[in-house]
Design a protein around this motif. Structure first.
Motif, PDB file in Angstrom:
ATOM      1  N   MET A  74      13.651 -40.232  55.023  1.00  0.00           N
ATOM      2  CA  MET A  74      12.544 -39.291  55.114  1.00  0.00           C
ATOM      3  C   MET A  74      11.303 -39.977  54.562  1.00  0.00           C
ATOM      4  SD  MET A  74      11.749 -36.205  52.585  1.00  0.00           S
ATOM      5  CE  MET A  74      11.158 -37.453  51.483  1.00  0.00           C
ATOM      6  N   LEU A  75      10.179 -39.813  55.253  1.00  0.00           N
ATOM      7  CA  LEU A  75       8.911 -40.378  54.792  1.00  0.00           C
ATOM      8  C   LEU A  75       7.878 -39.269  54.718  1.00  0.00           C
ATOM      9  CD1 LEU A  75       6.901 -42.657  54.144  1.00  0.00           C
ATOM     10  CD2 LEU A  75       6.668 -43.025  56.591  1.00  0.00           C
ATOM     11  N   GLU A  76       7.393 -39.036  53.525  1.00  0.00           N
ATOM     12  CA  GLU A  76       6.343 -38.049  53.299  1.00  0.00           C
ATOM     13  C   GLU A  76       5.091 -38.818  52.928  1.00  0.00           C
ATOM     14  OE1 GLU A  76       4.743 -34.238  53.170  1.00  0.00           O
ATOM     15  OE2 GLU A  76       6.682 -34.881  53.940  1.00  0.00           O
ATOM     16  N   ILE A  77       3.995 -38.558  53.646  1.00  0.00           N
ATOM     17  CA  ILE A  77       2.766 -39.276  53.343  1.00  0.00           C
ATOM     18  C   ILE A  77       1.703 -38.335  52.794  1.00  0.00           C
ATOM     19  CG2 ILE A  77       3.266 -41.058  55.049  1.00  0.00           C
ATOM     20  CD1 ILE A  77       1.047 -39.920  56.771  1.00  0.00           C
ATOM     21  N   LYS A  78       0.849 -38.921  51.979  1.00  0.00           N
ATOM     22  CA  LYS A  78      -0.272 -38.214  51.370  1.00  0.00           C
ATOM     23  C   LYS A  78      -1.526 -39.050  51.548  1.00  0.00           C
ATOM     24  CE  LYS A  78       2.344 -34.936  49.782  1.00  0.00           C
ATOM     25  NZ  LYS A  78       2.369 -33.695  50.528  1.00  0.00           N
ATOM     26  N   ALA A  79      -2.667 -38.390  51.429  1.00  0.00           N
ATOM     27  CA  ALA A  79      -3.964 -39.075  51.444  1.00  0.00           C
ATOM     28  C   ALA A  79      -4.795 -38.471  50.318  1.00  0.00           C
ATOM     29  CB  ALA A  79      -4.644 -38.924  52.798  1.00  0.00           C
ATOM     30  N   VAL A  80      -4.355 -38.730  49.091  1.00  0.00           N
ATOM     31  CA  VAL A  80      -4.994 -38.175  47.897  1.00  0.00           C
ATOM     32  C   VAL A  80      -5.408 -39.324  46.975  1.00  0.00           C
ATOM     33  CG1 VAL A  80      -3.763 -35.971  48.007  1.00  0.00           C
ATOM     34  CG2 VAL A  80      -2.747 -37.870  46.750  1.00  0.00           C
ATOM     35  N   ILE A  81      -6.269 -39.033  46.011  1.00  0.00           N
ATOM     36  CA  ILE A  81      -6.738 -40.085  45.106  1.00  0.00           C
ATOM     37  C   ILE A  81      -5.581 -40.678  44.320  1.00  0.00           C
ATOM     38  CG2 ILE A  81      -8.188 -40.568  43.092  1.00  0.00           C
ATOM     39  CD1 ILE A  81     -10.176 -38.477  44.264  1.00  0.00           C
ATOM     40  N   ASN A  82      -4.719 -39.827  43.782  1.00  0.00           N
ATOM     41  CA  ASN A  82      -3.541 -40.286  43.029  1.00  0.00           C
ATOM     42  C   ASN A  82      -2.352 -39.382  43.308  1.00  0.00           C
ATOM     43  OD1 ASN A  82      -4.178 -42.599  41.333  1.00  0.00           O
ATOM     44  ND2 ASN A  82      -5.656 -41.242  40.330  1.00  0.00           N
ATOM     45  N   LEU A  83      -1.183 -39.988  43.403  1.00  0.00           N
ATOM     46  CA  LEU A  83       0.037 -39.194  43.503  1.00  0.00           C
ATOM     47  C   LEU A  83       0.247 -38.465  42.188  1.00  0.00           C
ATOM     48  CD1 LEU A  83       2.539 -41.602  45.282  1.00  0.00           C
ATOM     49  CD2 LEU A  83       1.500 -39.530  46.212  1.00  0.00           C
ATOM     50  N   GLU A  84       0.725 -37.237  42.291  1.00  0.00           N
ATOM     51  CA  GLU A  84       0.991 -36.453  41.091  1.00  0.00           C
ATOM     52  C   GLU A  84       2.450 -36.019  41.097  1.00  0.00           C
ATOM     53  OE1 GLU A  84      -1.897 -33.539  40.133  1.00  0.00           O
ATOM     54  OE2 GLU A  84      -3.554 -34.786  40.840  1.00  0.00           O
ATOM     55  N   ASP A  85       2.888 -35.480  39.966  1.00  0.00           N
ATOM     56  CA  ASP A  85       4.285 -35.065  39.822  1.00  0.00           C
ATOM     57  C   ASP A  85       4.692 -34.056  40.891  1.00  0.00           C
ATOM     58  OD1 ASP A  85       4.604 -36.736  37.657  1.00  0.00           O
ATOM     59  OD2 ASP A  85       4.379 -35.145  36.160  1.00  0.00           O
ATOM     60  N   VAL A  86       3.776 -33.192  41.299  1.00  0.00           N
ATOM     61  CA  VAL A  86       4.094 -32.181  42.310  1.00  0.00           C
ATOM     62  C   VAL A  86       4.459 -32.836  43.646  1.00  0.00           C
ATOM     63  CG1 VAL A  86       1.689 -31.804  43.058  1.00  0.00           C
ATOM     64  CG2 VAL A  86       3.385 -29.973  43.298  1.00  0.00           C
ATOM     65  N   HIS A  87       3.823 -33.953  43.976  1.00  0.00           N
ATOM     66  CA  HIS A  87       4.146 -34.662  45.218  1.00  0.00           C
ATOM     67  C   HIS A  87       5.547 -35.262  45.151  1.00  0.00           C
ATOM     68  CE1 HIS A  87      -0.419 -35.141  45.149  1.00  0.00           C
ATOM     69  NE2 HIS A  87      -0.152 -34.224  46.062  1.00  0.00           N
ATOM     70  N   LEU A  88       5.870 -35.831  44.000  1.00  0.00           N
ATOM     71  CA  LEU A  88       7.199 -36.404  43.803  1.00  0.00           C
ATOM     72  C   LEU A  88       8.267 -35.313  43.839  1.00  0.00           C
ATOM     73  CD1 LEU A  88       8.762 -38.997  43.274  1.00  0.00           C
ATOM     74  CD2 LEU A  88       8.366 -38.652  40.831  1.00  0.00           C
ATOM     75  N   ALA A  89       7.979 -34.189  43.205  1.00  0.00           N
ATOM     76  CA  ALA A  89       8.929 -33.067  43.202  1.00  0.00           C
ATOM     77  C   ALA A  89       9.161 -32.565  44.624  1.00  0.00           C
ATOM     78  CB  ALA A  89       8.414 -31.938  42.320  1.00  0.00           C
ATOM     79  N   GLN A  90       8.102 -32.491  45.424  1.00  0.00           N
ATOM     80  CA  GLN A  90       8.228 -32.056  46.814  1.00  0.00           C
ATOM     81  C   GLN A  90       9.150 -33.003  47.581  1.00  0.00           C
ATOM     82  OE1 GLN A  90       4.754 -32.717  49.270  1.00  0.00           O
ATOM     83  NE2 GLN A  90       5.255 -30.979  50.598  1.00  0.00           N
ATOM     84  N   ALA A  91       8.934 -34.304  47.436  1.00  0.00           N
ATOM     85  CA  ALA A  91       9.769 -35.284  48.138  1.00  0.00           C
ATOM     86  C   ALA A  91      11.221 -35.188  47.694  1.00  0.00           C
ATOM     87  CB  ALA A  91       9.217 -36.692  47.914  1.00  0.00           C
ATOM     88  N   MET A  92      11.440 -35.019  46.405  1.00  0.00           N
ATOM     89  CA  MET A  92      12.810 -34.905  45.906  1.00  0.00           C
ATOM     90  C   MET A  92      13.478 -33.628  46.422  1.00  0.00           C
ATOM     91  SD  MET A  92      12.217 -36.371  42.069  1.00  0.00           S
ATOM     92  CE  MET A  92      13.920 -36.404  41.550  1.00  0.00           C
ATOM     93  N   ASN A  93      12.735 -32.541  46.468  1.00  0.00           N
ATOM     94  CA  ASN A  93      13.277 -31.288  47.004  1.00  0.00           C
ATOM     95  C   ASN A  93      13.648 -31.430  48.468  1.00  0.00           C
ATOM     96  OD1 ASN A  93      13.106 -29.887  44.610  1.00  0.00           O
ATOM     97  ND2 ASN A  93      11.103 -29.026  45.046  1.00  0.00           N
ATOM     98  N   TYR A  94      12.820 -32.111  49.233  1.00  0.00           N
ATOM     99  CA  TYR A  94      13.127 -32.334  50.650  1.00  0.00           C
ATOM    100  C   TYR A  94      14.435 -33.108  50.803  1.00  0.00           C
ATOM    101  CZ  TYR A  94       8.437 -30.908  52.177  1.00  0.00           C
ATOM    102  OH  TYR A  94       7.288 -30.220  52.460  1.00  0.00           O
ATOM    103  N   LEU A  95      14.603 -34.159  50.011  1.00  0.00           N
ATOM    104  CA  LEU A  95      15.838 -34.945  50.102  1.00  0.00           C
ATOM    105  C   LEU A  95      17.065 -34.081  49.863  1.00  0.00           C
ATOM    106  CD1 LEU A  95      15.210 -38.342  48.289  1.00  0.00           C
ATOM    107  CD2 LEU A  95      15.373 -37.908  50.737  1.00  0.00           C
ATOM    108  N   GLU A  96      16.995 -33.255  48.841  1.00  0.00           N
ATOM    109  CA  GLU A  96      18.137 -32.391  48.536  1.00  0.00           C
ATOM    110  C   GLU A  96      18.342 -31.348  49.621  1.00  0.00           C
ATOM    111  OE1 GLU A  96      18.046 -30.816  44.564  1.00  0.00           O
ATOM    112  OE2 GLU A  96      17.883 -32.810  43.674  1.00  0.00           O
TER     113      GLU A  96
END
Length: 129
Positions: A74-96
């Motif tokens: 799975m590849l989740e992309i963003k176009a934000v100034i900095n990745l934040e914990d919420v982005h990582l949590a979203q990706a981890m939730n998708y994997l599960e």
């Protein structure tokens, strides 16, 4: 193809796109460019891949992941100034939710490409790795 080799190829494609376009565009621009780059590298993928989310065996909705590559990453992309914990949590939730072992979180919005390999620890334990 091993996950490590595949994620390396995907990150390389993302670096190529970021190198050509730089930062500052909307996410959809990077999606379109990345689709061209992945195809040119012979990687099989679907874009805006709709996947079912289940709760205790019951379908409760769907969610679209930006890319689903080689039917395993799975590849989740963003176009934000900095990745934040919420982005990582979203990706981890998708994997599960999708019952996948590995995914990538890529950010095209910073001056240098940011990427994180995301692992589904539940899936890794199940497979005995």
């Amino acid at each position: 193809m091993e996950h490590e080799e595949l994620t390396h190829k995907i990150i390389g494609a993302c670096m190529e796109v970021h190198g050509e376009l730089g930062n500052g565009f909307q996410e959809v621009i990077y999606q379109r460019a990345l689709a061209i780059e992945l195809a040119s590298r012979g990687l099989n993928f679907s874009r805006e891949h709709e996947m079912e989310i289940q709760y205790k065996g019951e379908a409760i909705g769907t969610r679209r992941v930006d890319f689903f590559i080689e039917e395993s990453v799975m590849l989740e992309i963003k176009a934000v100034i900095n990745l934040e914990d919420v982005h990582l949590a979203q990706a981890m939730n998708y994997l599960e939710a999708y019952d996948l072992e590995i995914g990538l979180l890529i950010n095209f919005g910073s001056k240098s490409l940011q990427f994180k390999r995301v692992h589904n620890n539940k899936k890794i334990k199940q497979s005995g790795k």
